[in-house]
Each structure stands twice: as C-alpha cells, then as structure tokens.
Enzyme design. Structure first.
Site, PDB file in Angstrom:
ATOM      1  N   GLU A   1       4.126  12.130   7.965  1.00  0.00           N
ATOM      2  CA  GLU A   1       3.798  10.884   8.671  1.00  0.00           C
ATOM      3  C   GLU A   1       5.069  10.078   8.903  1.00  0.00           C
ATOM      4  O   GLU A   1       5.914   9.975   8.013  1.00  0.00           O
ATOM      5  CB  GLU A   1       2.816  10.054   7.844  1.00  0.00           C
ATOM      6  CG  GLU A   1       2.446   8.737   8.536  1.00  0.00           C
ATOM      7  CD  GLU A   1       1.205   8.118   7.949  1.00  0.00           C
ATOM      8  OE1 GLU A   1       0.144   8.765   7.989  1.00  0.00           O
ATOM      9  OE2 GLU A   1       1.298   6.996   7.435  1.00  0.00           O
TER      10      GLU A   1
ATOM     11  N   THR B   1       2.125   6.280  12.880  1.00  0.00           N
ATOM     12  CA  THR B   1       1.243   5.151  12.559  1.00  0.00           C
ATOM     13  C   THR B   1       1.226   4.131  13.694  1.00  0.00           C
ATOM     14  O   THR B   1       2.026   4.193  14.638  1.00  0.00           O
ATOM     15  CB  THR B   1       1.651   4.462  11.241  1.00  0.00           C
ATOM     16  OG1 THR B   1       2.941   3.888  11.421  1.00  0.00           O
ATOM     17  CG2 THR B   1       1.681   5.437  10.085  1.00  0.00           C
TER      18      THR B   1
ATOM     19  N   GLN C   1       9.559   0.605  -4.190  1.00  0.00           N
ATOM     20  CA  GLN C   1       8.395   1.120  -3.460  1.00  0.00           C
ATOM     21  C   GLN C   1       7.120   1.043  -4.293  1.00  0.00           C
ATOM     22  O   GLN C   1       6.030   0.974  -3.740  1.00  0.00           O
ATOM     23  CB  GLN C   1       8.651   2.603  -3.170  1.00  0.00           C
ATOM     24  CG  GLN C   1       8.732   3.013  -1.719  1.00  0.00           C
ATOM     25  CD  GLN C   1       8.939   4.530  -1.688  1.00  0.00           C
ATOM     26  OE1 GLN C   1       9.895   5.044  -2.272  1.00  0.00           O
ATOM     27  NE2 GLN C   1       8.046   5.235  -1.041  1.00  0.00           N
TER      28      GLN C   1
HETATM   29  P1  FAD Z   1     -13.502   1.503   7.901  1.00  0.00           P
HETATM   30  O1  FAD Z   1     -13.834   2.933   7.873  1.00  0.00           O
HETATM   31  O2  FAD Z   1     -14.105   0.673   8.996  1.00  0.00           O
HETATM   32  O3  FAD Z   1     -13.893   0.896   6.477  1.00  0.00           O
HETATM   33  C1  FAD Z   1     -13.435  -0.397   6.061  1.00  0.00           C
HETATM   34  C2  FAD Z   1     -14.393  -0.954   5.000  1.00  0.00           C
HETATM   35  O4  FAD Z   1     -15.656  -1.297   5.603  1.00  0.00           O
HETATM   36  C3  FAD Z   1     -14.746   0.038   3.884  1.00  0.00           C
HETATM   37  O5  FAD Z   1     -14.942  -0.702   2.697  1.00  0.00           O
HETATM   38  C4  FAD Z   1     -16.066   0.669   4.361  1.00  0.00           C
HETATM   39  O6  FAD Z   1     -16.840   1.190   3.292  1.00  0.00           O
HETATM   40  C5  FAD Z   1     -16.709  -0.543   5.020  1.00  0.00           C
HETATM   41  N1  FAD Z   1     -17.631  -0.212   6.138  1.00  0.00           N
HETATM   42  C6  FAD Z   1     -17.459   0.745   7.067  1.00  0.00           C
HETATM   43  N2  FAD Z   1     -18.459   0.691   7.982  1.00  0.00           N
HETATM   44  C7  FAD Z   1     -19.280  -0.334   7.601  1.00  0.00           C
HETATM   45  C8  FAD Z   1     -20.476  -0.894   8.131  1.00  0.00           C
HETATM   46  N3  FAD Z   1     -21.061  -0.411   9.229  1.00  0.00           N
HETATM   47  N4  FAD Z   1     -21.021  -1.963   7.491  1.00  0.00           N
HETATM   48  C9  FAD Z   1     -20.460  -2.472   6.356  1.00  0.00           C
HETATM   49  N5  FAD Z   1     -19.325  -1.973   5.799  1.00  0.00           N
HETATM   50  C10 FAD Z   1     -18.741  -0.918   6.416  1.00  0.00           C
HETATM   51  N6  FAD Z   1      -3.552   0.790   9.153  1.00  0.00           N
HETATM   52  C11 FAD Z   1      -2.872   0.462  10.281  1.00  0.00           C
HETATM   53  O7  FAD Z   1      -2.908  -0.708  10.697  1.00  0.00           O
HETATM   54  N7  FAD Z   1      -2.155   1.399  10.974  1.00  0.00           N
HETATM   55  C12 FAD Z   1      -2.085   2.699  10.580  1.00  0.00           C
HETATM   56  O8  FAD Z   1      -1.427   3.525  11.246  1.00  0.00           O
HETATM   57  C13 FAD Z   1      -2.772   3.087   9.384  1.00  0.00           C
HETATM   58  N8  FAD Z   1      -2.716   4.357   8.909  1.00  0.00           N
HETATM   59  C14 FAD Z   1      -3.443   4.710   7.796  1.00  0.00           C
HETATM   60  C15 FAD Z   1      -3.439   6.053   7.367  1.00  0.00           C
HETATM   61  C16 FAD Z   1      -4.236   6.447   6.286  1.00  0.00           C
HETATM   62  C17 FAD Z   1      -4.249   7.900   5.872  1.00  0.00           C
HETATM   63  C18 FAD Z   1      -5.012   5.481   5.575  1.00  0.00           C
HETATM   64  C19 FAD Z   1      -5.846   5.894   4.408  1.00  0.00           C
HETATM   65  C20 FAD Z   1      -4.979   4.148   5.972  1.00  0.00           C
HETATM   66  C21 FAD Z   1      -4.221   3.749   7.089  1.00  0.00           C
HETATM   67  N9  FAD Z   1      -4.219   2.423   7.547  1.00  0.00           N
HETATM   68  C22 FAD Z   1      -3.519   2.078   8.694  1.00  0.00           C
HETATM   69  C23 FAD Z   1      -4.892   1.367   6.779  1.00  0.00           C
HETATM   70  C24 FAD Z   1      -6.361   1.114   7.249  1.00  0.00           C
HETATM   71  O9  FAD Z   1      -6.327   0.530   8.532  1.00  0.00           O
HETATM   72  C25 FAD Z   1      -6.979   0.158   6.222  1.00  0.00           C
HETATM   73  O10 FAD Z   1      -7.170   0.832   5.005  1.00  0.00           O
HETATM   74  C26 FAD Z   1      -8.219  -0.608   6.639  1.00  0.00           C
HETATM   75  O11 FAD Z   1      -8.440  -1.645   5.684  1.00  0.00           O
HETATM   76  C27 FAD Z   1      -9.501   0.197   6.723  1.00  0.00           C
HETATM   77  O12 FAD Z   1      -9.492   1.055   7.779  1.00  0.00           O
HETATM   78  P2  FAD Z   1     -10.645   2.192   7.923  1.00  0.00           P
HETATM   79  O13 FAD Z   1     -10.444   2.844   9.224  1.00  0.00           O
HETATM   80  O14 FAD Z   1     -10.690   3.021   6.712  1.00  0.00           O
HETATM   81  O15 FAD Z   1     -11.934   1.231   7.957  1.00  0.00           O
END
Ligand code: FAD
Length: 292
Positions: A17, A48, A215
């Site tokens: 990444e 990212t 870090q």
């Molecule tokens: P979601 O899947 O939407 O989940 C977020 C929260 O809401 C969880 O607690 C879930 O259980 C809950 N939830 C989901 N759907 C519902 C629903 N319908 N009703 C109620 N609750 C619900 N961030 C960046 O800005 N840029 C990046 O490039 C980036 N890369 C990442 C790469 C990886 C591998 C990971 C693990 C994270 C990355 N992130 C990045 C961080 C990520 O954006 C955050 O962790 C963010 O807080 C959650 O994103 P998500 O897509 O997992 O959210």
C-alpha cells in the site's frame, strides 16, 4: 487485472500500500517512492484516498502511473463520507476512464469538524452506500472493503460489527482487507467468526511494519490495535536506536507474514508507507516463500 483473480490463484503473494502526496510540491518524491516499490513487482499495489474524510486529487495519478509504467495491477481507494453524489460519481467515472479495475470502497473517518446533525444531509452514510453506487450502472469493478479483526471503534460489539460486515459484503464486495493487527491469533479468531457468519469472500491481512518508535503511538491511535508484550519489548529495547528499531520492526512483520502463509493465507498486504527500502527488505525476506 482484477484482484479477485490474483487471490483465486491461491499461491503466496505480497502486495503493497502507498499513499498519494498531500500537495503538489511532494508529488515528484512520492511518485518516485511508489515507482521504486512498483519495481519490486508485487501482486498489486493499493493507493489510499484522503484521510479524516478528506478527498485526494492525486490517488488516481499515482495509481495510473504505477499501472502504465510497471504493469502492476492497482487498487484505487475511494471514500464517500461527506462527499456529494456528484463528486463520488465523477470520481468513479475518472477511475473507469483511467482503466483501473479495482476499487476499495470505504466510508472514511468522520471529520472532526462535522457535527452529528450534519449526518442527516449526507448522501452516503456508510461504505455500503458507496458499494451500491459502484455496483450500479454496470461498472464491473472488482470491489474491496475494510474489515476489523479487533472491531471497528464505533461498533458496540463484534457481533454488530460482523452483522454490518455481512451486509456490506452481500452488497457486492469481492474481497476484504483487514485493519492492521500485531497478534495473528486475533486474525484467526476473527476469520473463524466471520466464516461462521456466512462471509466467504477472501480476506487479505494488512500488516504494518513498525520501523520507528514514533509510529507506534500513531498506529495505535489510528487503529486501536492491541500491542503484544513481545512487540512492546522490542520498542522498549530498540526504540531509541533507529537502525536497530527498523531491523527489529521488519523482522517482526516478516515473522507475522510467514505465520500467516503457514496457516493458509495466500495474499498479505503490507502497509509499506511509501518506504521502498522497507518493502524491498520484507519481500527479500520472503523470496523463497512467495511467487514472484
Ligand atoms: P463502514 O463499513 O461504513 O463501517 C463504519 C462503522 O459503521 C462500523 O462500526 C460499522 O459496523 C458501522 N455500520 C456499517 N453499516 C452500518 C449501518 N447500516 N448502520 C449502522 N452502523 C453501520 N480511510 C481513508 O480516508 N482513506 C483510505 O484510503 C483508507 N484506507 C483504509 C484501508 C484499510 C485496509 C482500512 C481497514 C481502513 C482504511 N481507511 C481509510 C479508514 C476507514 O475509512 C475508517 O476505518 C472508517 O472509520 C470506516 O470505514 P469503513 O469503510 O470500514 O466503514
């Protein structure tokens, strides 16, 4: 090439990444670092997108460059929180026009500046909304999404988190990539639970090599990950000696990765943080294990 086709080959591979520059002045140095990593010919590279709910103008430039010059399959990250439908649709069109077949769909972190009441006006509330958007209009992307072996910090219980994860996967996710973790048993336990919940897509473990003591705090703050005593001892002992800390951090990550392969994981994604030397060292530590 689609990431799912790489994963379906079921042979040990490594991917890296990288992150795009925050400003134009840093563009050339970031481009160079990502090219050095691309020269290692990983199975794929992810780029990212923004942070803290922000957007990124350079994600696609970096992804296009890696793909066109080095032929490395790329995975463009995209977030949706606090973006309008028009902005997201435009980004999706740009990804498609750039010939990038793989998109990692995130909600994104909620920006500190946003009030709860603003949520009502958002076009997208969760990653699942972005996945529906990506699936609509026959885009034919290979779609990845995030999962959290130690629970997403906003979830009350792991059961809730896995329930939401299942909904997200059922919306059209081809594979999942995990948040960083430092104890493989947490991953094995998580895999058992999600498989039991009916989530069958491939899961790519995300490994963060911690190569300097500064870090550590940032990584824990960002991910909420548990730090095993074995790792804490390394930081205590070598944290103030940069070269020793780097060597020990790379060895720790390598050890984690070998254990993952030994336990049936095929692809491991390394958060290489635009550090070609770290990516290179990890890859060469695995040279007889992974298929290059
Ligand atoms: P979601 O899947 O939407 O989940 C977020 C929260 O809401 C969880 O607690 C879930 O259980 C809950 N939830 C989901 N759907 C519902 C629903 N319908 N009703 C109620 N609750 C619900 N961030 C960046 O800005 N840029 C990046 O490039 C980036 N890369 C990442 C790469 C990886 C591998 C990971 C693990 C994270 C990355 N992130 C990045 C961080 C990520 O954006 C955050 O962790 C963010 O807080 C959650 O994103 P998500 O897509 O997992 O959210």
């Amino acid at each position: 090439m689609k990431i799912i086709d790489i994963l379906n080959q079921e042979k040990p591979t490594i991917s890296f990444e990288v992150f795009p520059p925050k400003s134009e002045t840093a563009f050339d140095s970031v481009k160079l670092a990502t090219e050095e990593i691309a020269k290692l010919r990983p199975a794929f590279m992810s780029v990212t997108y923004g942070a803290g709910g922000g957007t990124s103008p350079y994600t696609l430039d970096i992804a296009k460059n890696i793909k066109s010059i080095y032929g490395v399959p790329t995975l463009a990250h995209l977030t949706c929180v606090s973006s309008t439908k028009d902005t997201v649709k435009q980004k999706i069109d740009e990804i498609k026009a750039a010939g990038i077949e793989n998109v990692m769909a995130f909600r994104g972190d909620i920006p500190d500046t946003l009030k709860d009441s603003d949520r009502l006006n958002w076009d997208y509330k969760y990653a699942i909304d972005l996945i529906y958007e990506l699936k609509s209009s026959n885009n034919n992307f290979c779609i990845g999404a995030a999962c959290y072996p130690e629970i997403h910090p906003e979830s009350a219980t792991q059961k809730d988190d896995i329930k939401r994860l299942k909904e997200k996967v059922d919306a059209g996710v081809d594979f999942l990539t995990t948040q960083m973790f430092f104890d493989n048993n947490l991953l094995y336990n998580f895999l058992y639970k999600i498989r039991e919940a009916g989530i069958t897509v491939p899961v790519i473990p995300g490994i963060m090599p911690i190569t300097n003591a500064n870090q550590v705090e940032r990584a824990i703050k960002l991910s909420g990950s548990f730090m095993p005593q074995r790792f804490k001892s390394i930081v205590d002992k070598f944290g103030s000696t940069p070269l020793a800390m780097k060597q020990a951090g790379i060895a720790y990550a390598t050890d984690q990765i070998i254990d993952l392969y030994a336990n049936g994981i095929t692809n491991v994604h390394v958060y290489s943080m635009n550090k070609p030397d770290v990516a290179q060292k990890i890859q060469s530590n695995l040279s007889d294990i992974i298929n290059l």
